[in-house]
Design an enzyme around this catalytic site. Structure first.
Site, PDB file in Angstrom:
ATOM      1  N   GLY A 190     -30.156   5.967  32.827  1.00 57.45           N
ATOM      2  CA  GLY A 190     -29.840   6.762  31.657  1.00 57.45           C
ATOM      3  C   GLY A 190     -30.141   6.057  30.347  1.00 57.45           C
ATOM      4  N   HIS A 191     -29.959   6.800  29.259  1.00 54.93           N
ATOM      5  CA  HIS A 191     -30.288   6.276  27.933  1.00 54.93           C
ATOM      6  C   HIS A 191     -29.358   5.120  27.546  1.00 54.93           C
ATOM      7  CE1 HIS A 191     -27.544   9.557  25.882  1.00 54.93           C
ATOM      8  NE2 HIS A 191     -26.880   8.797  26.713  1.00 54.93           N
ATOM      9  N   ASN A 192     -29.944   4.178  26.827  1.00 59.49           N
ATOM     10  CA  ASN A 192     -29.237   3.008  26.285  1.00 59.49           C
ATOM     11  C   ASN A 192     -28.812   1.992  27.341  1.00 59.49           C
ATOM     12  OD1 ASN A 192     -29.419   4.581  23.971  1.00 59.49           O
ATOM     13  ND2 ASN A 192     -27.244   5.082  23.934  1.00 59.49           N
TER      14      ASN A 192
ATOM     15  N   GLN B 195     -32.902  11.918  20.581  1.00 60.37           N
ATOM     16  CA  GLN B 195     -32.959  10.615  21.245  1.00 60.37           C
ATOM     17  C   GLN B 195     -34.039   9.786  20.549  1.00 60.37           C
ATOM     18  OE1 GLN B 195     -30.645  10.117  24.253  1.00 60.37           O
ATOM     19  NE2 GLN B 195     -29.926  11.631  22.766  1.00 60.37           N
TER      20      GLN B 195
END
Length: 339
Positions: free
Chosen positions: A250-252, A209
């Site tokens: 969450g990511h992004n 990540q």
């Protein structure tokens, strides 16, 4: 009155000062120099107190209140007690918030660095930064003027935090750029790995990540909430967002400005929220969706497709809210028939 062991009060403030601060119109105040000592709910107030009335459910409390002054909508002014000073405005609660903040302003750092804190020599701390016992600030961090780092908070290497922020006890922040005037509440986790891996029968392979968390100005992140860093693009939280306790982002994920995310919401990776989106408690948002400006999601809804600007949805799977209500009524009728 607020407990002086925990809260430091400013003031008193005069009628003229309060009017200037809030933009409210003054009614029934022959003496503009009259001062008020504190703020309080209507039912607890006396003649030295400033209060507010914004919900007609509490009309009786307003009529019978002993408060010396009150923010109120113009249409209710004639229901006020005889001697009450009125500050009339179309948004009494907002005006009250401004006045209450004047009496109880947000704290800024006092410049003290606890002997029990660990601050890397390469970290750059602005004027008045306060670092409490047990806090850790890593290499090459930058902390803006007046920011408070509370006990046992951990700020990872390279993190940038703006001026006038407060990082709560036991919070941890890594891989992040944070703007000014942000409140990160105790136990929040910002910048940890996103939940990313390549699945397969041979096992799940972790995907590095490599993004960051970028948080704008005037953002609140509630206690024990988590914001994962991006996988390559960044996770972005826009100016003025309010994130409640126990939220997972969450990511992004990209959030526009002024979004309100209520407790226990989960937002899956790569979803994009427009400006002023509201997600009510326990709503779940699947990944790679787009939610338009001003959209609202009802509590406990499961969102599985895009939502257009200004739409309100509810249910699981989420549908337009009127359709959701019709489904609920139809199901209730069906159950009654079976009985």
């Amino acid at each position: 009155m607020a407990d002086s062991r925990f809260f430091s009060r400013k003031g008193p403030f005069s009628v003229a000062q309060i009017a200037e601060l809030t933009g409210a119109d003054v009614v029934n105040a022959p003496d503009r120099d009259r001062v008020f000592d504190d703020v309080s709910p209507l039912q607890n107030a006396d003649s030295t107190i400033l209060s507010f009335f914004d919900n007609r459910k509490y009309i009786d409390a307003f009529i019978n209140s002993k408060a010396g002054a009150c923010f109120v909508r113009p249409e209710f002014a004639d229901r006020a007690p005889k001697d009450m000073v009125l500050f009339t405005t179309n948004d009494p609660y907002r005006a009250y918030a401004k006045a209450a903040t004047a009496f109880y302003p947000f704290e800024t750092g006092n410049g003290s660095i606890s002997e029990f804190a660990v601050v890397d020599p390469s970290a750059k701390l602005g004027k008045g930064v306060q670092v409490d016992a047990g806090a850790v600030i890593g290499a090459n961090c930058e902390i803006g003027d007046g920011t408070i780092i509370e006990a046992n908070a951990v700020i990872g290497k390279g993190v940038v935090i703006g001026a006038g922020c407060r990082i709560g006890a036991n919070a941890s922040i890594s891989h992040s750029l944070i703007g000014n005037l942000c409140l990160i509440y105790p136990g929040a986790r910002i910048g940890q790995d996103g939940f990313g891996f390549a699945m397969g029968p041979q096992g799940h392979v972790k995907v590095p990540q490599l993004g960051r968390v970028v948080i704008g100005n005037d953002v609140e992140v509630g206690a024990n909430s988590t914001i994962d860093r991006g996988a390559g693009p960044d996770t972005v939280i826009g100016n003025g967002c309010r994130i409640d306790n126990l939220v997972q982002i969450g990511h992004n994920v990209e959030m526009g400005m002024g979004c309100v995310i209520v407790s226990q919401v989960g937002i899956s990776g790569s979803t994009k929220l427009g400006n002023f989106v509201v997600l009510a408690g326990q709503a779940g948002i699947t990944g790679h969706l787009e939610i338009g400006d001003g959209a609202k999601v009802a509590a406990q809804s499961g969102v599985m497709k895009n939502i257009g600007p200004g739409e309100t949805v509810g249910g699981s799977p989420a549908v337009p809210v009127m359709e959701y209500h019709k489904q609920t009524v139809a199901l209730s009728r069906l159950i009654r028939k079976k009985k």
